[in-house]
Structure formats: C-alpha cells, structure tokens
Motif scaffolding. Sequence first.
Motif, PDB file in Angstrom:
ATOM      1  N   TYR A   1       0.576   5.497   0.160  1.00  0.00           N
ATOM      2  CA  TYR A   1      -0.281   6.631   0.502  1.00  0.00           C
ATOM      3  C   TYR A   1       0.361   7.918  -0.014  1.00  0.00           C
ATOM      4  CZ  TYR A   1      -2.745   3.546   3.736  1.00  0.00           C
ATOM      5  OH  TYR A   1      -3.475   2.534   4.287  1.00  0.00           O
TER       6      TYR A   1
ATOM      7  N   VAL B   1      -4.735   6.443  -2.144  1.00  0.00           N
ATOM      8  CA  VAL B   1      -4.150   5.157  -1.758  1.00  0.00           C
ATOM      9  C   VAL B   1      -4.039   4.275  -2.991  1.00  0.00           C
ATOM     10  CG1 VAL B   1      -4.396   3.110  -0.319  1.00  0.00           C
ATOM     11  CG2 VAL B   1      -5.260   5.291   0.498  1.00  0.00           C
TER      12      VAL B   1
ATOM     13  N   CYS C   1      -0.297  12.016   0.176  1.00  0.00           N
ATOM     14  CA  CYS C   1      -1.038  13.068   0.865  1.00  0.00           C
ATOM     15  C   CYS C   1      -1.048  14.338   0.014  1.00  0.00           C
ATOM     16  CB  CYS C   1      -0.379  13.333   2.222  1.00  0.00           C
ATOM     17  SG  CYS C   1      -1.382  14.378   3.278  1.00  0.00           S
TER      18      CYS C   1
ATOM     19  N   PHE D   1      -6.131  12.432   0.551  1.00  0.00           N
ATOM     20  CA  PHE D   1      -5.045  11.516   0.237  1.00  0.00           C
ATOM     21  C   PHE D   1      -5.511  10.500  -0.792  1.00  0.00           C
ATOM     22  CE2 PHE D   1      -7.284   9.554   3.732  1.00  0.00           C
ATOM     23  CZ  PHE D   1      -7.304   8.206   3.432  1.00  0.00           C
TER      24      PHE D   1
ATOM     25  N   THR E   1       0.827  -1.197   0.000  1.00  0.00           N
ATOM     26  CA  THR E   1       0.000   0.000   0.000  1.00  0.00           C
ATOM     27  C   THR E   1       0.864   1.251   0.000  1.00  0.00           C
ATOM     28  OG1 THR E   1      -1.573  -1.248   1.332  1.00  0.00           O
ATOM     29  CG2 THR E   1      -1.925   1.111   1.165  1.00  0.00           C
TER      30      THR E   1
ATOM     31  N   PHE F   1      -3.289  12.283   7.080  1.00  0.00           N
ATOM     32  CA  PHE F   1      -3.996  11.360   6.190  1.00  0.00           C
ATOM     33  C   PHE F   1      -5.492  11.261   6.511  1.00  0.00           C
ATOM     34  CE2 PHE F   1       0.380   9.780   5.891  1.00  0.00           C
ATOM     35  CZ  PHE F   1       0.538   9.811   4.519  1.00  0.00           C
TER      36      PHE F   1
ATOM     37  N   LEU G   1      -1.972   5.647  10.720  1.00  0.00           N
ATOM     38  CA  LEU G   1      -1.609   6.769   9.852  1.00  0.00           C
ATOM     39  C   LEU G   1      -1.594   8.077  10.638  1.00  0.00           C
ATOM     40  CD1 LEU G   1      -3.668   5.964   6.637  1.00  0.00           C
ATOM     41  CD2 LEU G   1      -1.223   5.628   7.010  1.00  0.00           C
TER      42      LEU G   1
END
Length: 134
Positions: free
Chosen positions: A74, A126, A76, A124, A72, A120, A116
């Motif tokens: 992320y 993903v 932002c 954001f 995963t 987040f 997180l």
Amino acid sequence: ILKIDGMCSLKVSGAVGTWSVGTDKKKNKDILKVTLGSNMHALERISMTTLRSTTTPARAVLKNEFEDCLYTSYFCYPPGVLGDVLPNIAGRKPDKVRAEQQIYQVSSQKGPWVGLEPKFETNFVVVWEGFLET
C-alpha cells in the motif's frame, strides 16, 4: 486464516471464529482480538513475525510464505496528488505491506479497508503480487 469479513479459522484444527482490531488502552497499542468458541484472545505484535497473547502464554507466528495469498503493498498519497494517471511507484517504499487471501473490497464500506489506518481511506495505490499455477 483471517478473512476480510471478520471471520477466522485455524488451518490445522478447522476451528472457526471471529476477529477484530482493538486498542489496549493501558499500553496505547493496537491489538488483534480473536474469538474461537467462548475463548477470546487479545494479541499484540512483539516482533516482525510474532504476536503474543496479552493474557496467556499463547503466541502466533506470522509466516513469510502463505499458500493462497497475494503479497500486498500500500502506498499512501496526500489529497489532490493522485489524478487520472497512476503514479510511478518504482523505488518507493510502501507505507504498509501484508499478505492477503481476499482482495475484493465492498465499495459501500465506510472508512478504510479492514486492518488499514484511516490515512488509507482515500488517495492510495495498492499493488498485489503473486503466482498463477497452471
């Protein structure tokens, strides 16, 4: 194995318990608190792949490969940047990367998803990556 609902289990022994994120106020560091039975272990990150107990010689190794996980990433963004169209993230370095076994998040949850930072909570993107076996 850490689960989003705060439960954890040891893969080999099958022992189950709970986990949470806390702060070591003396070192001003985030720690992972794991409770198995009546034993609580506070773990701090000492390298990219190793967690160390703050009170015992115990260590935990973070593997690069997990049998049942999705990788995963992320990304932002500041408020107001994301509209109705997903941004182009090609070439952008993720703000956070982790392996996850569960990607369903409760929509009524207050604050950011478990593990997180507050940044987040909103704005954001993903990206989940993995393989499907047939």
